[in-house]
Design a protein around this motif. Structure first.
Motif, PDB file in Angstrom:
ATOM      1  N   ALA A  98      34.049  45.813  32.478  1.00 30.66           N
ATOM      2  CA  ALA A  98      35.148  45.398  33.356  1.00 30.66           C
ATOM      3  C   ALA A  98      36.380  45.059  32.523  1.00 30.66           C
ATOM      4  CB  ALA A  98      34.711  44.201  34.196  1.00 30.66           C
ATOM      5  N   ASP A  99      36.172  44.431  31.368  1.00 38.67           N
ATOM      6  CA  ASP A  99      37.272  44.122  30.467  1.00 38.67           C
ATOM      7  C   ASP A  99      37.841  45.398  29.862  1.00 38.67           C
ATOM      8  OD1 ASP A  99      38.923  42.487  28.614  1.00 38.67           O
ATOM      9  OD2 ASP A  99      37.517  43.217  27.105  1.00 38.67           O
ATOM     10  N   LEU A 100      36.962  46.299  29.419  1.00 34.67           N
ATOM     11  CA  LEU A 100      37.405  47.553  28.806  1.00 34.67           C
ATOM     12  C   LEU A 100      38.239  48.370  29.781  1.00 34.67           C
ATOM     13  CD1 LEU A 100      37.004  49.338  26.196  1.00 34.67           C
ATOM     14  CD2 LEU A 100      35.140  50.446  27.445  1.00 34.67           C
ATOM     15  N   TRP A 101      37.868  48.323  31.069  1.00 34.45           N
ATOM     16  CA  TRP A 101      38.555  49.109  32.091  1.00 34.45           C
ATOM     17  C   TRP A 101      39.599  48.306  32.854  1.00 34.45           C
ATOM     18  CZ3 TRP A 101      33.174  51.162  33.961  1.00 34.45           C
ATOM     19  CH2 TRP A 101      32.682  52.085  33.020  1.00 34.45           C
ATOM     20  N   HIS A 102      39.998  47.144  32.298  1.00 38.92           N
ATOM     21  CA  HIS A 102      41.141  46.368  32.781  1.00 38.92           C
ATOM     22  C   HIS A 102      40.972  45.839  34.204  1.00 38.92           C
ATOM     23  CE1 HIS A 102      42.880  48.994  29.578  1.00 38.92           C
ATOM     24  NE2 HIS A 102      43.461  47.867  29.228  1.00 38.92           N
ATOM     25  N   ALA A 103      39.769  45.344  34.541  1.00 35.58           N
ATOM     26  CA  ALA A 103      39.597  44.658  35.822  1.00 35.58           C
ATOM     27  C   ALA A 103      40.437  43.386  35.807  1.00 35.58           C
ATOM     28  CB  ALA A 103      38.128  44.324  36.054  1.00 35.58           C
ATOM     29  N   PRO A 104      40.977  42.977  36.973  1.00 31.34           N
ATOM     30  CA  PRO A 104      41.836  41.786  37.009  1.00 31.34           C
ATOM     31  C   PRO A 104      41.163  40.544  36.451  1.00 31.34           C
ATOM     32  CG  PRO A 104      41.972  43.002  39.071  1.00 31.34           C
ATOM     33  CD  PRO A 104      40.871  43.633  38.280  1.00 31.34           C
ATOM     34  N   ASP A 105      39.875  40.351  36.747  1.00 28.03           N
ATOM     35  CA  ASP A 105      39.140  39.177  36.273  1.00 28.03           C
ATOM     36  C   ASP A 105      37.732  39.613  35.872  1.00 28.03           C
ATOM     37  OD1 ASP A 105      38.094  36.749  35.659  1.00 28.03           O
ATOM     38  OD2 ASP A 105      38.292  35.871  37.652  1.00 28.03           O
ATOM     39  N   PRO A 106      37.558  40.087  34.648  1.00 27.50           N
ATOM     40  CA  PRO A 106      36.261  40.613  34.229  1.00 27.50           C
ATOM     41  C   PRO A 106      35.105  39.626  34.392  1.00 27.50           C
ATOM     42  CG  PRO A 106      37.946  41.176  32.629  1.00 27.50           C
ATOM     43  CD  PRO A 106      38.576  40.224  33.581  1.00 27.50           C
ATOM     44  N   ALA A 107      35.399  38.339  34.324  1.00 26.67           N
ATOM     45  CA  ALA A 107      34.331  37.345  34.406  1.00 26.67           C
ATOM     46  C   ALA A 107      33.709  37.266  35.790  1.00 26.67           C
ATOM     47  CB  ALA A 107      34.864  35.970  33.998  1.00 26.67           C
ATOM     48  N   THR A 108      34.442  37.686  36.821  1.00 24.47           N
ATOM     49  CA  THR A 108      33.938  37.533  38.194  1.00 24.47           C
ATOM     50  C   THR A 108      33.676  38.866  38.899  1.00 24.47           C
ATOM     51  OG1 THR A 108      36.186  37.432  39.113  1.00 24.47           O
ATOM     52  CG2 THR A 108      35.155  35.344  38.446  1.00 24.47           C
ATOM     53  N   THR A 109      34.078  39.975  38.292  1.00 27.54           N
ATOM     54  CA  THR A 109      33.830  41.251  38.956  1.00 27.54           C
ATOM     55  C   THR A 109      32.345  41.553  38.955  1.00 27.54           C
ATOM     56  OG1 THR A 109      34.572  43.550  39.096  1.00 27.54           O
ATOM     57  CG2 THR A 109      33.992  42.725  36.921  1.00 27.54           C
ATOM     58  N   LEU A 110      31.907  42.500  39.786  1.00 31.82           N
ATOM     59  CA  LEU A 110      30.503  42.830  39.914  1.00 31.82           C
ATOM     60  C   LEU A 110      30.242  44.235  39.368  1.00 31.82           C
ATOM     61  CD1 LEU A 110      29.714  41.454  43.495  1.00 31.82           C
ATOM     62  CD2 LEU A 110      29.243  40.383  41.278  1.00 31.82           C
ATOM     63  N   GLY A 111      29.084  44.388  38.766  1.00 36.36           N
ATOM     64  CA  GLY A 111      28.673  45.681  38.253  1.00 36.36           C
ATOM     65  C   GLY A 111      27.173  45.719  38.092  1.00 36.36           C
ATOM     66  N   THR A 112      26.656  46.907  37.851  1.00 38.37           N
ATOM     67  CA  THR A 112      25.220  47.056  37.665  1.00 38.37           C
ATOM     68  C   THR A 112      24.931  48.217  36.731  1.00 38.37           C
ATOM     69  OG1 THR A 112      23.091  47.347  38.795  1.00 38.37           O
ATOM     70  CG2 THR A 112      24.963  48.539  39.686  1.00 38.37           C
TER      71      THR A 112
END
Length: 472
Positions: A98-112
């Motif tokens: 999420a950080d690498l792909w510039h999500a607004p808030d990598p700490a709270t975004t969701l992924g799997t």
């Protein structure tokens, strides 16, 4: 059962003195060494994976990664209560991406994590379908895309979604922004932009497509999200073309799928789906499972799967970091450029993608011009006799019967190997020019064996020696 007699030579054992089981379940046991030898010898007929330039998948891993995979053979990643640190490493990887792909808030975004980018793509599609339904969407949903990997056709069929593939006009090889709006309507759940097209390796203009959808919303009120299929490009552009805007820097991009076991350098079986914000993943898609020893959230198309791939992916992130990934990926692009330069020396080869990091992934794609007396299927077939597996296949139907060849360059492929390949291409081209093949059989006519030669049989069309989507 009586023990097999002891011999000094494994090949004198009774177990290897008869054919391997093929149609019926074996009745007797076999000594482990003999069983291993039987299977090992069968696999000698497989191709050499590092010489397989048709696949996008990782074919080289270091010793430390192999050790981690071996140590993790018995870890079930879905069992987060029993293997909490494996679950933690998965979460760390999601936040890092999420950080690498510039999500607004990598700490709270969701992924799997997933078994690959195909499963991750379907999860992105399902999230888009549920968001559309939650907004009040009715009828048959659809999504818009250009030429895509077969996983998107599977998604459409499996989940009752209409796929609207934008035809390639003129000399275009990718979906262009000015073609998108005409295919969208109120039932469009998303537009899928291909950041590393399977056919040619080229990047689509994600930023341009996002602007086209912005214009569509301004004119019609339709707010259509964008999903980026970055199966290979997601682990390349952040390091080799950082100024190329394609990711969550574009507000319209709601989800990204990528394949850790391709340019992410992880072993086979690693994919990732990341959403821009937590709100972009509908909570009704997440299941809480409590029968493995504790309550845990899961959002995947399957259930039990090994944890070693995610553990090894985290190892790659720790070992390399941004600096190391940049160094390695730039080296792969240089090897691809070396191959492209070598191919330009051949009369009749026209490059479509030369491995430019701003235009596409670490692949080289070319076509034939003129009438050399053979086609690319012939060349692919001839190269197999030297051990090289290189895809030859037709472009999408709206490009007529145009055929291309594509070599995917991966970590572990060197300048010296390129020189060996170019020498073999030269050898094969000279042989084909001197001894043109006489007939061309379809795969069905050849009874499963494809002899791809220049078509001289009326109505006969050569079958692709390797389908562009047979890449994992």
């Amino acid at each position: 059962m009586p023990a097999e007699p002891e011999f000094d030579d494994l090949f004198a054992l009774p177990a290897v003195d008869h054919p391997a089981p093929k149609e019926r379940f074996p009745a007797k046991e076999t000594m482990p060494d003999a069983a291993y030898q039987i299977v090992h010898d069968e696999l000698l007929l497989d191709g050499v994976s590092r010489m397989n330039l048709a696949t996008f998948c990782t074919t080289w891993v270091d010793d430390q990664a192999r050790r981690l995979m071996n140590e993790s053979l018995d870890k079930n990643i879905v069992d987060k209560d029993e293997y909490p640190q494996t679950a933690e490493l998965e979460s760390r990887c999601s936040r890092m991406l999420a950080d690498l792909w510039h999500a607004p808030d990598p700490a709270t975004t969701l992924g799997t994590s997933t078994t690959g980018s195909s499963e991750a793509a379907m999860l992105g599609g399902l999230a888009a379908k549920f968001r559309w339904r939650k907004r009040g969407g009715t009828g048959t949903p659809n999504f818009v895309c250009g030429p895509v990997q077969v996983c998107w056709e599977k998604f459409a069929r499996y989940f009752d979604v209409e796929i609207r593939q934008v035809p390639l006009r003129g000399d275009r090889l990718t979906m262009h922004p000015d073609d998108v709006a005409a295919h969208c309507d109120a039932n469009t759940i998303m537009v899928v932009s291909n950041f590393g097209q399977t056919y040619t390796g080229l990047f689509e203009d994600v930023a341009g497509i996002a602007r086209a959808l912005d214009d569509l919303q301004a004119g019609s009120g339709l707010d259509i999200p964008l999903h980026v299929d970055a199966a290979s490009g997601g682990f390349l552009a952040p390091f080799t073309a950082p100024d190329l805007v394609w990711d969550f820097r574009l507000e319209r991009v709601k989800s990204i799928n990528s394949s850790g076991h391709k340019t992410g350098l992880a072993p086979l079986g690693a994919g990732w789906a990341i959403w821009r914000t937590a709100d972009d993943l509908p909570p009704e898609l997440i299941f809480d499972v409590d029968y493995l020893g504790g309550s845990m959230a899961t959002f995947n198309l399957n259930f039990s799967r090994p944890g070693g791939q995610v553990i090894t992916q985290y190892y790659d992130f720790v070992r390399l970091g941004r600096l190391g990934y940049t160094r390695l990926q730039e080296a792969i692009y240089r090897v691809a450029g070396h191959l492209a330069d070598g191919l330009t020396a051949f009369d009749g080869f026209e490059l479509i993608h030369d491995g430019d990091p701003n235009r596409g992934i670490t692949a080289v794609c070319w076509r034939l011009t003129g009438t050399p007396g053979f086609n690319l299927y012939d060349l692919s077939d001839r190269l197999r006799t030297r051990g090289w597996l290189i895809a030859a296949y037709p472009l999408p139907p709206d490009r007529g019967s145009e055929t291309v060849m594509r070599a995917v360059i991966r970590h572990g492929f060197t300048h010296d190997m390129v020189d060996l390949l170019l020498a073999d291409i030269d050898r094969c081209v000279r042989q084909l020019a001197s001894h043109p093949l006489k007939v061309s059989l379809t795969r069905a006519e050849a009874g499963g064996f494809t002899h791809n030669a220049k078509a001289k049989v009326p109505g006969a069309k050569p079958a692709a020696t390797t389908h562009p989507d047979s890449t994992g």
